[in-house]
Write a protein that holds these residues in place. Structure first.
Motif, PDB file in Angstrom:
ATOM      1  N   LEU A 115      11.581   8.297   2.020  1.00 43.71           N
ATOM      2  CA  LEU A 115      10.926   9.206   1.086  1.00 43.71           C
ATOM      3  C   LEU A 115      11.699  10.522   1.110  1.00 43.71           C
ATOM      4  O   LEU A 115      11.875  11.124   2.175  1.00 43.71           O
ATOM      5  N   TYR A 116      12.163  10.946  -0.052  1.00 43.57           N
ATOM      6  CA  TYR A 116      13.011  12.129  -0.140  1.00 43.57           C
ATOM      7  C   TYR A 116      12.461  13.082  -1.195  1.00 43.57           C
ATOM      8  O   TYR A 116      11.745  12.677  -2.118  1.00 43.57           O
ATOM      9  N   VAL A 117      12.803  14.352  -1.049  1.00 44.41           N
ATOM     10  CA  VAL A 117      12.397  15.376  -2.007  1.00 44.41           C
ATOM     11  C   VAL A 117      13.654  16.022  -2.576  1.00 44.41           C
ATOM     12  O   VAL A 117      14.575  16.383  -1.840  1.00 44.41           O
ATOM     13  N   LYS A 118      13.688  16.140  -3.885  1.00 41.22           N
ATOM     14  CA  LYS A 118      14.842  16.723  -4.564  1.00 41.22           C
ATOM     15  C   LYS A 118      14.952  18.212  -4.250  1.00 41.22           C
ATOM     16  O   LYS A 118      13.957  18.953  -4.316  1.00 41.22           O
ATOM     17  N   LEU A 140      11.390   8.053  -9.068  1.00 37.38           N
ATOM     18  CA  LEU A 140      10.792   9.348  -8.776  1.00 37.38           C
ATOM     19  C   LEU A 140       9.301   9.281  -9.081  1.00 37.38           C
ATOM     20  O   LEU A 140       8.879   8.664 -10.072  1.00 37.38           O
ATOM     21  N   PHE A 141       8.505   9.933  -8.232  1.00 38.61           N
ATOM     22  CA  PHE A 141       7.070  10.088  -8.471  1.00 38.61           C
ATOM     23  C   PHE A 141       6.852  11.550  -8.813  1.00 38.61           C
ATOM     24  O   PHE A 141       6.958  12.424  -7.960  1.00 38.61           O
ATOM     25  N   GLY A 142       6.572  11.827 -10.107  1.00 37.74           N
ATOM     26  CA  GLY A 142       6.747  13.183 -10.586  1.00 37.74           C
ATOM     27  C   GLY A 142       8.237  13.472 -10.589  1.00 37.74           C
ATOM     28  O   GLY A 142       9.061  12.552 -10.550  1.00 37.74           O
ATOM     29  N   LYS A 143       8.598  14.721 -10.623  1.00 39.61           N
ATOM     30  CA  LYS A 143      10.025  15.042 -10.680  1.00 39.61           C
ATOM     31  C   LYS A 143      10.603  15.436  -9.328  1.00 39.61           C
ATOM     32  O   LYS A 143      11.766  15.806  -9.242  1.00 39.61           O
ATOM     33  N   SER A 144       9.790  15.317  -8.264  1.00 40.65           N
ATOM     34  CA  SER A 144      10.240  15.806  -6.964  1.00 40.65           C
ATOM     35  C   SER A 144      10.445  14.727  -5.918  1.00 40.65           C
ATOM     36  O   SER A 144      11.395  14.778  -5.145  1.00 40.65           O
ATOM     37  N   ASN A 177       3.979  15.830 -22.045  1.00 39.42           N
ATOM     38  CA  ASN A 177       4.501  14.473 -22.256  1.00 39.42           C
ATOM     39  C   ASN A 177       5.436  14.002 -21.157  1.00 39.42           C
ATOM     40  O   ASN A 177       6.372  13.242 -21.395  1.00 39.42           O
ATOM     41  N   SER A 178       5.179  14.427 -19.918  1.00 31.59           N
ATOM     42  CA  SER A 178       5.979  13.963 -18.795  1.00 31.59           C
ATOM     43  C   SER A 178       5.504  12.578 -18.348  1.00 31.59           C
ATOM     44  O   SER A 178       4.646  11.962 -18.978  1.00 31.59           O
ATOM     45  N   SER A 179       6.047  12.096 -17.236  1.00 30.13           N
ATOM     46  CA  SER A 179       5.710  10.763 -16.718  1.00 30.13           C
ATOM     47  C   SER A 179       5.534  10.832 -15.209  1.00 30.13           C
ATOM     48  O   SER A 179       6.264  11.562 -14.522  1.00 30.13           O
ATOM     49  N   PHE A 180       4.591  10.059 -14.687  1.00 28.70           N
ATOM     50  CA  PHE A 180       4.425   9.936 -13.237  1.00 28.70           C
ATOM     51  C   PHE A 180       5.567   9.140 -12.625  1.00 28.70           C
ATOM     52  O   PHE A 180       6.225   9.569 -11.681  1.00 28.70           O
ATOM     53  N   LEU A 181       5.744   7.916 -13.139  1.00 22.90           N
ATOM     54  CA  LEU A 181       6.743   6.995 -12.600  1.00 22.90           C
ATOM     55  C   LEU A 181       8.021   7.173 -13.398  1.00 22.90           C
ATOM     56  O   LEU A 181       8.060   6.912 -14.605  1.00 22.90           O
ATOM     57  N   ARG A 182       9.068   7.607 -12.712  1.00 20.51           N
ATOM     58  CA  ARG A 182      10.286   7.984 -13.404  1.00 20.51           C
ATOM     59  C   ARG A 182      11.455   7.147 -12.897  1.00 20.51           C
ATOM     60  O   ARG A 182      11.869   7.282 -11.737  1.00 20.51           O
ATOM     61  N   LEU A 237       0.826  -1.203   0.000  1.00 18.13           N
ATOM     62  CA  LEU A 237       0.000   0.000   0.000  1.00 18.13           C
ATOM     63  C   LEU A 237       0.862   1.255   0.000  1.00 18.13           C
ATOM     64  O   LEU A 237       0.538   2.249  -0.669  1.00 18.13           O
ATOM     65  N   GLN A 238       1.972   1.221   0.729  1.00 15.41           N
ATOM     66  CA  GLN A 238       2.877   2.377   0.730  1.00 15.41           C
ATOM     67  C   GLN A 238       3.463   2.601  -0.657  1.00 15.41           C
ATOM     68  O   GLN A 238       3.587   3.748  -1.114  1.00 15.41           O
ATOM     69  N   TYR A 239       3.816   1.526  -1.338  1.00 17.35           N
ATOM     70  CA  TYR A 239       4.266   1.654  -2.723  1.00 17.35           C
ATOM     71  C   TYR A 239       3.134   2.203  -3.593  1.00 17.35           C
ATOM     72  O   TYR A 239       3.332   3.130  -4.401  1.00 17.35           O
ATOM     73  N   GLY A 240       1.919   1.670  -3.413  1.00 18.76           N
ATOM     74  CA  GLY A 240       0.777   2.099  -4.218  1.00 18.76           C
ATOM     75  C   GLY A 240       0.408   3.549  -4.014  1.00 18.76           C
ATOM     76  O   GLY A 240      -0.214   4.171  -4.889  1.00 18.76           O
ATOM     77  N   THR A 241       0.776   4.130  -2.872  1.00 23.31           N
ATOM     78  CA  THR A 241       0.526   5.552  -2.626  1.00 23.31           C
ATOM     79  C   THR A 241       1.223   6.403  -3.669  1.00 23.31           C
ATOM     80  O   THR A 241       0.755   7.491  -4.021  1.00 23.31           O
ATOM     81  N   PHE A 242       2.320   5.908  -4.190  1.00 24.01           N
ATOM     82  CA  PHE A 242       3.142   6.664  -5.149  1.00 24.01           C
ATOM     83  C   PHE A 242       3.096   6.021  -6.528  1.00 24.01           C
ATOM     84  O   PHE A 242       4.106   5.894  -7.220  1.00 24.01           O
ATOM     85  N   THR A 243       1.909   5.591  -6.933  1.00 21.39           N
ATOM     86  CA  THR A 243       1.658   5.168  -8.308  1.00 21.39           C
ATOM     87  C   THR A 243       0.460   5.972  -8.812  1.00 21.39           C
ATOM     88  O   THR A 243      -0.271   6.572  -8.021  1.00 21.39           O
TER      89      THR A 243
END
Length: 817
Positions: free
Chosen positions: A707-710, A620-624, A595-600, A536-542
């Motif tokens: 979980l980290y933020v760029k 990355l989930f989004g670019k951040s 044309n970006s991507s969610f899962l990077r 579920l924690q993984y699924g939070t970021f899909t």
């Protein structure tokens, strides 16, 4: 004879005997230039090179003098008039656009691709055509081989359950099935991609010597070469060819609850009621199969079962609780349904074995009572019309919000070679096999779009092909089993799928087949609890957060109550998901518009750091957000479980060995995380800052993951809500992660219609200037009905500094010095 706008050049050639195969060489007789490329004959092949954009070319090769005619199912773009030059050098014909160079060997027809600066990207090493009798049609089996650099990673090919990030040294038979979804496309870390535009069963093979696609049926070799400079550019090129991504409703990014299956309308509605009573956020509820009754009425697309006596009232009850309903629909029909009868009369049903085989709901199937269920010919436009006619009448007209299109590969149980001889509207099933999900999903999307623009199409589908991103579809990874090994597989599976241009991926949270845990307490079993929470924690970021499975129910209240560590961990991450909705929806806009991507994959943004090239457990989930889900059991024994779709239904499965009864999930554990070079990283939970390019250890318990933020990110967080649109985004927290300049665009629209296509949306650009420590909120762009005119932003830095500003749509600067 005069040639206007055509440059016909003569070259010497040698006439030789034609023998079996195509291994002998001959000089090119001539090449003909046109507005989009050229054609020539070399090595007994007719070769056509066509520009579709300055960095995209289509290459077609087929036996000289033979006809070649093809209308692509995946590619919707046409060849384009392109500025390019032609020259001849050392026996090669050299084409140059402003984005790409091609050198075509005039003798062999082999092509070498280079960047505009001359960097070698990829070279062909051979094409082959073997005569093949496809149900009376004399055609070919075709193959194209390339040479890659020794250490060059490649990505893509679809949803693969092999656990690999880079697909080097891979050998797979690409034929759609339940848990592997194939897209014959790969891209390289060097910034190019190759789309093999063939729909028949295909062998993809990569060895140190060659990389090849070999397909059972094809009139010729037909592929596209895309040079995008980087992964985002390649994805953009693929979508340029096969279709952009439409916006899907905001509510679909909330939390979804499902199971196999809710057996009555009272049970279904009660799940929504319990979530509302518990004040745990929920937006989607799914009704799985057999709401239609027995297997002879399979996929009637109507609530025939007496357990669903008033579907209209049921749907209204769900809507009154501010939730949405998705309903299971299939690619097959039972003999007692209206669609079956109408399609059968018109020859639109296939005869191979499909699910379910028996009319009785028993396992193993009782073949004394065959179900008679048959797959429909989704390649036939009239059949797609009939499909929608009954779907619209039986379900959409009642207010069903979205479609769960199961078995879109479709289920093909026997896999007999002769089954591929089945006649379809477009030829043999063999010829078009792998594109079935594209046609089935596209049929529903197109018809709903024609019916109304007031409700966005959203389709959850089990299978996919190239181009499916244009149909408002999110593909899940099929009926995977409930095991740690399978959880680990989902991370690279989703990343590789995203790298084919399909941005929407999810998996059954907890895994589908959980029978081995059932006898050890199910949702009360610590072994299942640990696996479920980590999934579920993984699924939070899909792109879709959806809990689903059989054997063990997954609703939050199955895991205890508020105050229990497992329950609290589940609730914490559901709430985190909802707080991220302004970020997620803005990323969705970036996916659709840019044309970006969610899962990077880490290599998308940090390709210069070679350590990222084959990392299969972070992304990355989004670019951040840098997400490092916990993918190994830390508190309970880990059992390796292997289950296919047939074994999974065997209710005689054994129980988990080494079961445990009591575990302290609050105990801290340590995991390792790699932080890519090229950026600094902030710990999301503590705001501690780390340098990139190093592996660190992170302390976690069941309620947290690394979980980290760029650094150089701006992230908006939304209000505490029970459903996605409960509260307006008029009071947002905006976290600024400094260290370098940063930009973010907050996007809003009407959330569930297509008015955004007419310009009904707003964008609020944010910019952080690192040198002056100033956040600029630019003037709002655009408008839509119901847009927010006055709002408050609470601005927060990791060091604790914060300021609150009122914003009315005009530019403001906020200094943090």
């Amino acid at each position: 004879m005069k040639y206007k706008d055509i440059n016909l050049k003569k070259a010497t050639f040698t006439v030789i005997m034609i023998t079996a195969g195509w291994s002998h060489s001959a000089y090119a007789q001539a090449y003909v230039k046109n507005d989009s490329g050229l054609s020539l004959t070399a090595d007994r092949m007719d070769v056509k090179v066509m520009f579709y954009a300055p960095g995209i070319v289509r290459v077609v090769k087929y036996p000289a003098g033979k006809p070649f005619s093809k209308s692509s199912l995946a590619v919707i773009k046409k060849e384009q008039k392109t500025q390019f030059s032609i020259s001849e050098k050392d026996g090669s014909i050299v084409l140059k656009s402003n984005a790409l160079q091609l050198s075509i060997d005039a003798k062999t027809g082999k092509i070498l691709y280079r960047s505009p600066l001359g960097q070698e990207l990829l070279k062909e090493i051979g094409s082959s055509f073997r005569p093949f009798n496809d149900t009376g049609n004399q055609t070919y089996s075709v193959s194209q081989s390339f040479q890659l650099e020794k250490d060059e990673p490649i990505y893509g090919l679809g949803i693969l359950q092999n656990g690999k990030m880079s697909q080097r040294n891979t050998d797979i038979k690409m034929i759609q099935n339940n848990t592997w979804d194939f897209v014959p496309f790969f891209q390289s870390v060097k910034g190019y991609g190759v789309f093999w535009d063939n729909y028949s069963p295909t062998q993809f093979t990569d060895t140190p010597q060659k990389t090849s696609f070999s397909s059972e049926v094809g009139e010729g070799v037909d592929y596209y070469f895309i040079y995008g400079k980087n992964a985002d550019g390649v994805v953009a090129g693929m979508r340029n060819l096969t279709g952009k991504v439409p916006m899907i409703p905001l509510w679909t990014y909330g939390y979804w609850q499902s199971k196999e299956r809710y057996k009555s309308q009272d049970e279904l509605v009660d799940v929504v009621k319990k979530y509302r009573d518990l004040k745990v956020p929920l937006d989607g509820i799914i009704q799985d199969w057999q709401y239609w009754g027995n297997n002879y009425q399979w996929n009637a697309m109507d609530f025939i079962s007496p357990d669903f006596p008033d579907a209209q009232k049921m749907i209204q009850n769900i809507h009154d609780k501010n939730a949405h309903l998705s309903v299971s629909i299939w690619s097959s029909f039972g003999p007692m349904t209206h669609p079956y009868r109408e399609m059968d009369q018109k020859g639109m049903l296939f005869n191979f074995k499909t699910w379910p085989e028996s009319g009785r709901e028993v396992w193993p199937p009782d073949m004394n009572y065959p179900s008679g269920v048959r797959v429909y010919d989704a390649y036939n436009p009239e059949a797609r019309n009939i499909y929608w006619k009954y779907l619209n009448k039986g379900l959409f007209s009642l207010g069903v919000d979205s479609w769960w299109m199961d078995s879109t590969e479709p289920d093909h149980l026997s896999q007999k070679p002769e089954d591929l001889d089945t006649k379809t509207y477009l030829g043999s099933f063999r010829k078009v096999r792998n594109a079935y999900p594209l046609m089935a999903v596209g049929g529903v999307y197109d018809h709903q779009r024609e019916t109304t623009s007031d409700k966005r199409v959203f389709i959850l589908t089990r299978s996919a092909f190239a181009g499916q991103q244009r149909y408002g579809a999110n593909t899940w990874s099929g009926d995977v089993n409930s095991s740690w090994d399978m959880l680990r597989n989902q991370v690279p599976a989703g990343l590789n799928f995203s790298l084919t241009g399909n941005p929407n991926f999810n998996s059954d949270i907890g895994g589908f087949f959980a029978g081995v845990y059932k006898r050890n307490g199910g949702a009360k079993s610590p072994m299942f609890q640990e696996l479920y929470v980590r999934w579920l924690q993984y699924g939070t970021f899909t792109p879709m957060m959806r809990s689903h499975g059989t054997d063990v129910p997954r609703e939050i209240y199955q895991f205890g109550q508020k105050g229990d560590v497992v329950y609290d961990a589940i609730e914490k991450f559901i709430r985190l998901r909802y707080s991220m909705l302004p970020y997620i929806y803005s990323v969705s806009h970036n996916v659709s518009k840019n044309n970006s991507s969610f899962l990077r994959a880490l290599s998308m943004d940090f390709s210069s750091d070679k350590k990222t090239w084959d990392i299969n457990n972070e992304y990355l989930f989004g670019k951040s957000f840098l997400v490092a889900p916990v993918l190994h059991a830390q508190y309970t024994p880990e059992k390796i479980i292997t289950t296919d779709e047939n074994e999974g239904w065997d209710k005689k499965q054994g129980s988990v060995e080494n079961a445990v009864s009591k575990v302290d999930f609050t105990q801290n554990k340590t995991v390792k995380v790699y932080l890519p070079a090229g950026a600094d990283w902030f710990d999301f939970w503590t705001n501690e800052k780390h340098k990139g390019g190093q592996e660190i250890e992170k302390s976690v318990n069941l309620q947290s993951i690394p979980l980290y933020v760029k650094a150089g990110s701006i992230i908006p967080f939304g209000p505490d809500v029970q459903f996605a649109t409960e509260k307006k985004w008029d009071d947002l927290t905006v976290k600024i992660y400094p260290g370098t300049d940063a930009d973010f665009i907050l996007y809003e629209d009407e959330f569930d219609n297509y008015n955004y296509e007419k310009g009904a949306f707003t964008e609020i650009p944010f910019h952080w200037n690192e040198k002056s420590k100033t956040l600029t909120i630019e003037a709002k762009k655009g408008k839509y009905n119901g847009m927010i005119s006055e709002r408050t932003f609470s601005l927060i830095l990791p060091n604790g500094k914060q300021k609150t500003v009122d914003y009315s749509g005009k530019k403001i600067n906020v200094n943090f010095k």
